[in-house]
Design a protein around this motif. Sequence first.
Motif, mmCIF file in Angstrom:
data_model
loop_
_atom_site.group_PDB
_atom_site.id
_atom_site.type_symbol
_atom_site.label_atom_id
_atom_site.label_comp_id
_atom_site.label_asym_id
_atom_site.label_seq_id
_atom_site.Cartn_x
_atom_site.Cartn_y
_atom_site.Cartn_z
ATOM 1 N N ALA A 63 -1.871 9.809 10.097
ATOM 2 C CA ALA A 63 -1.186 9.368 8.893
ATOM 3 C C ALA A 63 0.149 8.766 9.284
ATOM 4 C CB ALA A 63 -0.984 10.529 7.928
ATOM 5 N N VAL A 64 0.689 7.966 8.381
ATOM 6 C CA VAL A 64 2.017 7.389 8.564
ATOM 7 C C VAL A 64 2.760 7.557 7.251
ATOM 8 C CG1 VAL A 64 3.284 5.405 9.435
ATOM 9 C CG2 VAL A 64 0.867 5.584 9.919
ATOM 10 N N HIS A 65 4.038 7.853 7.341
ATOM 11 C CA HIS A 65 4.835 8.040 6.132
ATOM 12 C C HIS A 65 5.777 6.860 5.968
ATOM 13 C CE1 HIS A 65 7.938 10.598 3.751
ATOM 14 N NE2 HIS A 65 7.144 9.918 2.961
ATOM 15 N N TYR A 66 5.663 6.160 4.828
ATOM 16 C CA TYR A 66 6.585 5.069 4.506
ATOM 17 C C TYR A 66 7.357 5.490 3.259
ATOM 18 C CZ TYR A 66 3.499 2.279 7.501
ATOM 19 O OH TYR A 66 2.751 1.811 8.545
ATOM 20 N N PRO A 67 8.520 6.137 3.403
ATOM 21 C CA PRO A 67 9.199 6.689 2.227
ATOM 22 C C PRO A 67 9.638 5.627 1.220
ATOM 23 C CG PRO A 67 10.483 7.058 4.229
ATOM 24 C CD PRO A 67 9.218 6.433 4.652
ATOM 25 N N ASP A 68 9.774 4.377 1.642
ATOM 26 C CA ASP A 68 10.261 3.342 0.722
ATOM 27 C C ASP A 68 9.158 2.685 -0.094
ATOM 28 O OD1 ASP A 68 12.722 3.896 1.752
ATOM 29 O OD2 ASP A 68 12.598 2.326 3.276
ATOM 30 N N ALA A 70 7.153 2.897 -2.836
ATOM 31 C CA ALA A 70 6.975 3.768 -3.993
ATOM 32 C C ALA A 70 5.518 3.752 -4.442
ATOM 33 C CB ALA A 70 7.878 3.301 -5.122
ATOM 34 N N GLY A 71 4.953 4.924 -4.648
ATOM 35 C CA GLY A 71 3.579 5.024 -5.125
ATOM 36 C C GLY A 71 2.537 4.969 -4.040
ATOM 37 N N ARG A 72 2.907 4.520 -2.853
ATOM 38 C CA ARG A 72 1.955 4.501 -1.744
ATOM 39 C C ARG A 72 2.684 4.883 -0.451
ATOM 40 N NH1 ARG A 72 -0.945 -0.519 -1.156
ATOM 41 N NH2 ARG A 72 0.072 -1.049 0.763
ATOM 42 N N GLU A 73 3.233 6.095 -0.490
ATOM 43 C CA GLU A 73 4.087 6.519 0.614
ATOM 44 C C GLU A 73 3.312 6.905 1.865
ATOM 45 O OE1 GLU A 73 4.535 7.646 -2.501
ATOM 46 O OE2 GLU A 73 6.644 7.599 -3.031
ATOM 47 N N LEU A 74 2.154 7.508 1.661
ATOM 48 C CA LEU A 74 1.408 8.003 2.824
ATOM 49 C C LEU A 74 0.228 7.094 3.114
ATOM 50 C CD1 LEU A 74 1.331 11.813 2.069
ATOM 51 C CD2 LEU A 74 2.485 10.747 3.973
ATOM 52 N N ALA A 75 0.101 6.718 4.374
ATOM 53 C CA ALA A 75 -1.071 5.943 4.778
ATOM 54 C C ALA A 75 -1.927 6.830 5.661
ATOM 55 C CB ALA A 75 -0.647 4.713 5.547
ATOM 56 N N VAL A 76 -3.199 6.967 5.313
ATOM 57 C CA VAL A 76 -4.123 7.696 6.185
ATOM 58 C C VAL A 76 -4.900 6.641 6.965
ATOM 59 C CG1 VAL A 76 -5.955 9.393 6.313
ATOM 60 C CG2 VAL A 76 -4.291 9.525 4.497
ATOM 61 N N VAL A 77 -4.907 6.781 8.275
ATOM 62 C CA VAL A 77 -5.479 5.749 9.140
ATOM 63 C C VAL A 77 -6.701 6.306 9.870
ATOM 64 C CG1 VAL A 77 -4.974 4.072 10.932
ATOM 65 C CG2 VAL A 77 -3.130 4.942 9.507
ATOM 66 N N ARG A 90 -9.643 -0.501 12.132
ATOM 67 C CA ARG A 90 -8.796 0.550 11.552
ATOM 68 C C ARG A 90 -8.917 0.464 10.045
ATOM 69 N NH1 ARG A 90 -4.831 0.057 15.717
ATOM 70 N NH2 ARG A 90 -3.996 -1.797 14.748
ATOM 71 N N ILE A 91 -9.247 1.584 9.430
ATOM 72 C CA ILE A 91 -9.335 1.648 7.981
ATOM 73 C C ILE A 91 -8.111 2.403 7.486
ATOM 74 C CG2 ILE A 91 -10.658 2.578 6.051
ATOM 75 C CD1 ILE A 91 -12.549 0.780 7.201
ATOM 76 N N LYS A 92 -7.425 1.805 6.510
ATOM 77 C CA LYS A 92 -6.214 2.462 5.999
ATOM 78 C C LYS A 92 -6.360 2.720 4.519
ATOM 79 C CE LYS A 92 -2.518 0.864 8.945
ATOM 80 N NZ LYS A 92 -1.212 0.232 8.938
ATOM 81 N N ALA A 93 -5.889 3.867 4.095
ATOM 82 C CA ALA A 93 -5.864 4.164 2.664
ATOM 83 C C ALA A 93 -4.473 4.684 2.337
ATOM 84 C CB ALA A 93 -6.912 5.214 2.332
ATOM 85 N N PHE A 94 -3.870 4.090 1.315
ATOM 86 C CA PHE A 94 -2.521 4.516 0.932
ATOM 87 C C PHE A 94 -2.586 5.518 -0.215
ATOM 88 C CE2 PHE A 94 -1.589 0.779 3.347
ATOM 89 C CZ PHE A 94 -0.371 1.054 3.922
ATOM 90 N N LEU A 95 -1.733 6.535 -0.129
ATOM 91 C CA LEU A 95 -1.740 7.589 -1.144
ATOM 92 C C LEU A 95 -0.320 7.794 -1.669
ATOM 93 C CD1 LEU A 95 -3.715 10.246 0.918
ATOM 94 C CD2 LEU A 95 -4.664 8.758 -0.816
ATOM 95 N N PRO A 96 -0.186 8.131 -2.957
ATOM 96 C CA PRO A 96 1.146 8.491 -3.451
ATOM 97 C C PRO A 96 1.520 9.886 -2.961
ATOM 98 C CG PRO A 96 -0.476 8.724 -5.184
ATOM 99 C CD PRO A 96 -1.211 8.189 -4.000
ATOM 100 N N ILE A 97 2.794 10.112 -2.735
ATOM 101 C CA ILE A 97 3.209 11.382 -2.137
ATOM 102 C C ILE A 97 3.081 12.552 -3.118
ATOM 103 C CG2 ILE A 97 5.694 11.368 -2.625
ATOM 104 C CD1 ILE A 97 5.613 11.840 0.697
ATOM 105 N N ASP A 98 3.077 12.251 -4.424
ATOM 106 C CA ASP A 98 2.922 13.345 -5.403
ATOM 107 C C ASP A 98 1.475 13.810 -5.482
ATOM 108 O OD1 ASP A 98 5.440 12.295 -6.031
ATOM 109 O OD2 ASP A 98 4.477 10.918 -7.457
ATOM 110 N N TYR A 99 0.568 12.942 -5.145
ATOM 111 C CA TYR A 99 -0.842 13.316 -5.228
ATOM 112 C C TYR A 99 -1.549 12.838 -3.954
ATOM 113 C CZ TYR A 99 -5.523 13.963 -7.156
ATOM 114 O OH TYR A 99 -6.804 14.373 -7.361
ATOM 115 N N PRO A 100 -1.262 13.511 -2.822
ATOM 116 C CA PRO A 100 -1.785 13.008 -1.545
ATOM 117 C C PRO A 100 -3.208 13.482 -1.275
ATOM 118 C CG PRO A 100 -0.344 14.855 -1.135
ATOM 119 C CD PRO A 100 -0.447 14.712 -2.619
#
Lengths: 174, 421
Positions: A63-68, A70-77, A90-100
């Motif tokens: 995973a990668v954390h992009y705090p800036d 908004a709404g897609r802070e966490l990327a699962v790779v 590489r498959i990436k899925a972005f998740l909001p940090i409130d509902y990861p």
Amino acid sequence: MNREYKEEIVQYLQENFPNAVLASEDAFDVPNIEIQAQTVREILQFLKKDSKYAINFLTLIGAVHYPDNAGRELAVVYHLHSWTKNIRIRIKAFLPIDYPNISSVMDIYPCADWMERETYDFYGVIFDGHKNLRRILNEDSMDYFPLRKEYHLEDATREDKDDRYFGRFKNSES
Amino acid sequence: MTDISGDSKTVKASMEELSKDLKYKEYITVDSIDGDIATINFGPTHPATHGIFQNILKVNGEKILSSEQTVGYIHRAFEKLAERRPYNQITPITDRLNYCSSPINNIGWHMTVEKLIGADVPKRVDYMRVIIMELARIADHLICNSVVGVDTGALTGFTYMFQEREKIYELYEEVCGARLTTNIGRIGGFERDFSSAFHSKLKTFLKEFPKIFGQFDSLLSRNRIFMDRTRGVGPIGAERAMDYGFTGPNLRAAGVDYDVRVISPYSSYEDFDFIIPVGVNGDTYDRFMVRQEEIRQSLRIIEQAYSNMPEGSYKADVPDFYLPPKSEVYNNMEALIYHFKIVMGETKIPTGEVYHCVEGGNGELGYYLISDGGRAPYRLQFRRPCFIYYQAYPEMITGQGISDAVLTLSSLNVIAGELDA
């Protein structure tokens, strides 16, 4: 290795999952394909069963954390590899940090078990359907996710440290 | 009913977890219902584990019914540390992953950065790297195989092979001055060319090692007792091994000829002629034999690389990353400025995402690097082969004896540093 495959595989995925593929970019040697988080299971399942690209091996989950973002802070790779065609994607899925939350792929690739636990341990990504989602490298009692960007490592130049806590005494105090 | 527990709280918690889990229950067979089921702690600091691993075994007599692992005892937060360190300073971190073959980790990292910055590395550097990496592979496999011998009760081979490993460490010493955690090479190549002492030591090694290694091989590989102890111990099939993310010698022992050196060649591996040995059963004996053959193939590669060593420079032309020579640094203002800039990570680095993998001692060792142009990586993730395949361990030892669990662990070559990052 055949360099043509990058656009082809993105196109192929778009044909089969019209709404799931959101974006793609060519990052040095491996195409990055961004997908909708809900579809990750279907896509990985499809790619494993599919004979055209025969993507049979899950190399890594991270995973990668992009705090800036908004709404897609966490990327699962997901790093995938086809051993017969020698294709890496590489498959990436972005998740909001409130509902990861994202679904687990443990039943498609058993090796995902510990990789998902590690991602949970360090980033707090919750893999729905994982049978044993608990911390793996860190202590169970830890109440934060250490690889998120808000936890800075200590700055070497800071001056507000109290040396008494580190076994070092200033001349005036000793 | 014995309960030898170290940290009783953790053990109890894990045991509750264990009994809840249906997956483990199905392994308990009929003959164990009336017998005594004992719970024992195998590890974390047990002499037979060769590292810090805890396994909570449920046994009926000698037979293992289920196993639950705890990992993370020597977790050192490398991925977090890497997010604050300039690229040059990450090399010493990689040393401490698989410390039996540190040069492979170092060179793999250098190559990852070179891929990101687009460095054009001279052919000579590739060949020098191949020699060092194959020496490291020999050292790694020697330890693993001689320890398998020790766990079957044959200590002799171990002492002789440690002597040989010592010679490989002396070779590292001639290149970089260090032995175990080598920090070998630089981004762009090596800090100096191979010295004359290295050349003479390597020649002696190539001449003498095959004979001693042959003796070790004849001591164990067709030894009746050793074969009885290792054949059929801790087996895993090809399909299952791939499911569990096996790579490297352990996968090849199961019969799959996947080798990163061949499928995506790096560092000019395509120039060399070598074979990938594969096993059939994926048991301890096959893993042992695959490693034995890989040592011979590594020797072949070293001989080819050494005799065909191209002329040229021992470093790439990357002034932004390769430290200027010391004589320049002490006497020349520009060189001194560059020295500081490189050490502090103030040089420009492209943004992007790179995945690079090398064939480590245990399999595909990968580096997933995300650069945002800053002085340290935005994210660096290591694909640590041990961590991924160690998951299969409970499945491999269930139904086997306790002594077989020891052998399986040592023949999988699980290295605590790589497992826990």
